[in-house]
Design a protein around this motif. Structure first.
Motif, PDB file in Angstrom:
ATOM      1  N   THR A   2       0.834  -1.201   0.000  1.00 19.05           N
ATOM      2  CA  THR A   2       0.000   0.000   0.000  1.00 19.05           C
ATOM      3  C   THR A   2       0.867   1.249   0.000  1.00 19.05           C
ATOM      4  O   THR A   2       1.910   1.300   0.644  1.00 19.05           O
ATOM      5  CB  THR A   2      -0.926   0.032   1.242  1.00 19.05           C
ATOM      6  OG1 THR A   2      -0.099  -0.001   2.395  1.00 19.05           O
ATOM      7  CG2 THR A   2      -1.881  -1.145   1.256  1.00 19.05           C
ATOM      8  N   GLN A   3       0.405   2.237  -0.755  1.00 16.52           N
ATOM      9  CA  GLN A   3       1.118   3.512  -0.863  1.00 16.52           C
ATOM     10  C   GLN A   3       0.831   4.334   0.384  1.00 16.52           C
ATOM     11  O   GLN A   3      -0.264   4.281   0.911  1.00 16.52           O
ATOM     12  CB  GLN A   3       0.619   4.289  -2.096  1.00 16.52           C
ATOM     13  CG  GLN A   3       0.791   3.560  -3.405  1.00 16.52           C
ATOM     14  CD  GLN A   3       2.179   3.743  -3.992  1.00 16.52           C
ATOM     15  OE1 GLN A   3       3.119   4.092  -3.297  1.00 16.52           O
ATOM     16  NE2 GLN A   3       2.315   3.490  -5.261  1.00 16.52           N
ATOM     17  N   ALA A  28       1.897   8.654 -12.949  1.00 17.38           N
ATOM     18  CA  ALA A  28       1.141   7.477 -13.395  1.00 17.38           C
ATOM     19  C   ALA A  28       1.587   6.222 -12.644  1.00 17.38           C
ATOM     20  O   ALA A  28       0.766   5.418 -12.211  1.00 17.38           O
ATOM     21  CB  ALA A  28       1.320   7.290 -14.893  1.00 17.38           C
ATOM     22  N   GLU A  29       2.895   6.068 -12.480  1.00 14.64           N
ATOM     23  CA  GLU A  29       3.407   4.828 -11.884  1.00 14.64           C
ATOM     24  C   GLU A  29       3.297   4.801 -10.362  1.00 14.64           C
ATOM     25  O   GLU A  29       3.310   3.732  -9.764  1.00 14.64           O
ATOM     26  CB  GLU A  29       4.859   4.605 -12.321  1.00 14.64           C
ATOM     27  CG  GLU A  29       4.953   4.271 -13.800  1.00 14.64           C
ATOM     28  CD  GLU A  29       6.358   3.914 -14.261  1.00 14.64           C
ATOM     29  OE1 GLU A  29       7.245   3.716 -13.420  1.00 14.64           O
ATOM     30  OE2 GLU A  29       6.557   3.834 -15.486  1.00 14.64           O
ATOM     31  N   GLN A  30       3.226   5.967  -9.728  1.00 18.60           N
ATOM     32  CA  GLN A  30       3.184   5.970  -8.260  1.00 18.60           C
ATOM     33  C   GLN A  30       1.869   6.532  -7.709  1.00 18.60           C
ATOM     34  O   GLN A  30       1.791   6.908  -6.541  1.00 18.60           O
ATOM     35  CB  GLN A  30       4.380   6.748  -7.706  1.00 18.60           C
ATOM     36  CG  GLN A  30       5.689   6.124  -8.134  1.00 18.60           C
ATOM     37  CD  GLN A  30       6.826   6.400  -7.147  1.00 18.60           C
ATOM     38  OE1 GLN A  30       6.671   7.090  -6.160  1.00 18.60           O
ATOM     39  NE2 GLN A  30       7.979   5.851  -7.450  1.00 18.60           N
ATOM     40  N   ASP A  31       0.863   6.589  -8.563  1.00 13.49           N
ATOM     41  CA  ASP A  31      -0.453   7.033  -8.144  1.00 13.49           C
ATOM     42  C   ASP A  31      -0.404   8.410  -7.477  1.00 13.49           C
ATOM     43  O   ASP A  31      -0.877   8.603  -6.360  1.00 13.49           O
ATOM     44  CB  ASP A  31      -1.068   5.985  -7.197  1.00 13.49           C
ATOM     45  CG  ASP A  31      -2.529   6.280  -6.892  1.00 13.49           C
ATOM     46  OD1 ASP A  31      -3.189   6.899  -7.751  1.00 13.49           O
ATOM     47  OD2 ASP A  31      -2.999   5.927  -5.802  1.00 13.49           O
ATOM     48  N   LEU A  32       0.210   9.346  -8.185  1.00 13.66           N
ATOM     49  CA  LEU A  32       0.324  10.717  -7.689  1.00 13.66           C
ATOM     50  C   LEU A  32      -0.435  11.657  -8.638  1.00 13.66           C
ATOM     51  O   LEU A  32      -0.576  11.362  -9.819  1.00 13.66           O
ATOM     52  CB  LEU A  32       1.798  11.151  -7.639  1.00 13.66           C
ATOM     53  CG  LEU A  32       2.718  10.328  -6.733  1.00 13.66           C
ATOM     54  CD1 LEU A  32       4.176  10.591  -7.064  1.00 13.66           C
ATOM     55  CD2 LEU A  32       2.459  10.642  -5.269  1.00 13.66           C
ATOM     56  N   VAL A  33      -0.901  12.772  -8.122  1.00 13.96           N
ATOM     57  CA  VAL A  33      -1.565  13.776  -8.959  1.00 13.96           C
ATOM     58  C   VAL A  33      -0.520  14.807  -9.359  1.00 13.96           C
ATOM     59  O   VAL A  33       0.154  15.379  -8.498  1.00 13.96           O
ATOM     60  CB  VAL A  33      -2.711  14.474  -8.185  1.00 13.96           C
ATOM     61  CG1 VAL A  33      -3.304  15.601  -9.022  1.00 13.96           C
ATOM     62  CG2 VAL A  33      -3.780  13.461  -7.799  1.00 13.96           C
ATOM     63  N   ARG A  85      -1.175  13.298  -2.352  1.00 13.58           N
ATOM     64  CA  ARG A  85      -0.179  12.509  -3.088  1.00 13.58           C
ATOM     65  C   ARG A  85       0.052  13.240  -4.404  1.00 13.58           C
ATOM     66  O   ARG A  85      -0.675  13.018  -5.372  1.00 13.58           O
ATOM     67  CB  ARG A  85      -0.674  11.081  -3.332  1.00 13.58           C
ATOM     68  CG  ARG A  85      -0.846  10.279  -2.039  1.00 13.58           C
ATOM     69  CD  ARG A  85      -1.203   8.834  -2.293  1.00 13.58           C
ATOM     70  NE  ARG A  85      -0.354   8.190  -3.262  1.00 13.58           N
ATOM     71  CZ  ARG A  85       0.901   7.765  -3.036  1.00 13.58           C
ATOM     72  NH1 ARG A  85       1.447   7.917  -1.862  1.00 13.58           N
ATOM     73  NH2 ARG A  85       1.602   7.191  -3.999  1.00 13.58           N
TER      74      ARG A  85
END
Length: 197
Positions: A2-3, A28-33, A85
């Motif tokens: 989990t991030q 995209a790869e680290q689920d960041l905005v 994030r």
């Protein structure tokens, strides 16, 4: 795996260093905005909002938009997020902005984690920016009105003058990681990830 709920990455580097491209991929790869003040500002210009009309002459002349406008935009953007994030691309640009951002992030319980600094030689940067402008024009796209050699050189000077204190600021906090921005997109991306370990 989990991030963590909050993660804040700030990309630094001169115009044309490839921050936008690398930030998109990392997001995209680290689920960041990805938050690009440039994108937000250009969107306002395109839509012809009051703010857009106010800032268009500044952007066309290669000048920077005042801090209070930028901080208000960021505060607004972060307000409706569940967890913070984010990747900042093109912000902060000055020490004053960095201090303001730290205050805002502290309020949200989301301090800065990583600050990769992409480093690329000046002449290569100018070449990239002018080429980007040429391609946009050739493909019939609107391009960016600031992708000319003259404006590009001015933006490099402004970047150096205003961003050195920022480099010192994050360096002193132990967040800054210098990344060689010359090479393929994959090579540069791998260096960024290595610096974040």
């Amino acid at each position: 795996m989990t991030q963590p709920k909050n993660k804040v990455v700030i990309f630094l580097g001169p115009p044309g260093a490839g921050k936008g491209t690398q930030a998109e991929r990392l997001a995209a790869e680290q689920d960041l905005v990805k938050i690009s003040t440039g994108d937000i500002l250009r969107d306002h210009v395109q839509r012809g909002t009051d703010l857009g009309q106010q800032i268009k002459p500044m952007l066309d002349a290669g000048q920077l938009v005042p801090d209070d406008i930028l901080i208000a935009l960021i505060r607004d953007r972060l307000a409706d997020m569940e967890g913070v994030r984010v990747i900042f691309d093109g912000f902060p640009r000055t020490r004053a902005q960095a201090e303001e951002l730290d205050v805002l992030l502290e309020e949200l319980g989301a301090p800065v984690n990583h600050v990769p600094l992409l480093e690329v030689p000046d002449e290569l940067l100018i070449e990239r920016i002018v080429e980007r402008g040429r391609q946009a024009t050739a493909s019939g796209g609107s391009g960016r009105s600031d992708d000319t050699e003259e404006v590009a050189r001015k933006r490099q000077d402004v970047f150096r003058e205003q961003t050195q204190p920022l480099i010192d600021y994050y360096g002193a906090r132990g967040h800054l990681k210098r990344v060689d921005g010359v090479g393929s997109m994959d090579e540069v991306y791998t260096r960024i990830l290595d610096g974040m370990k």
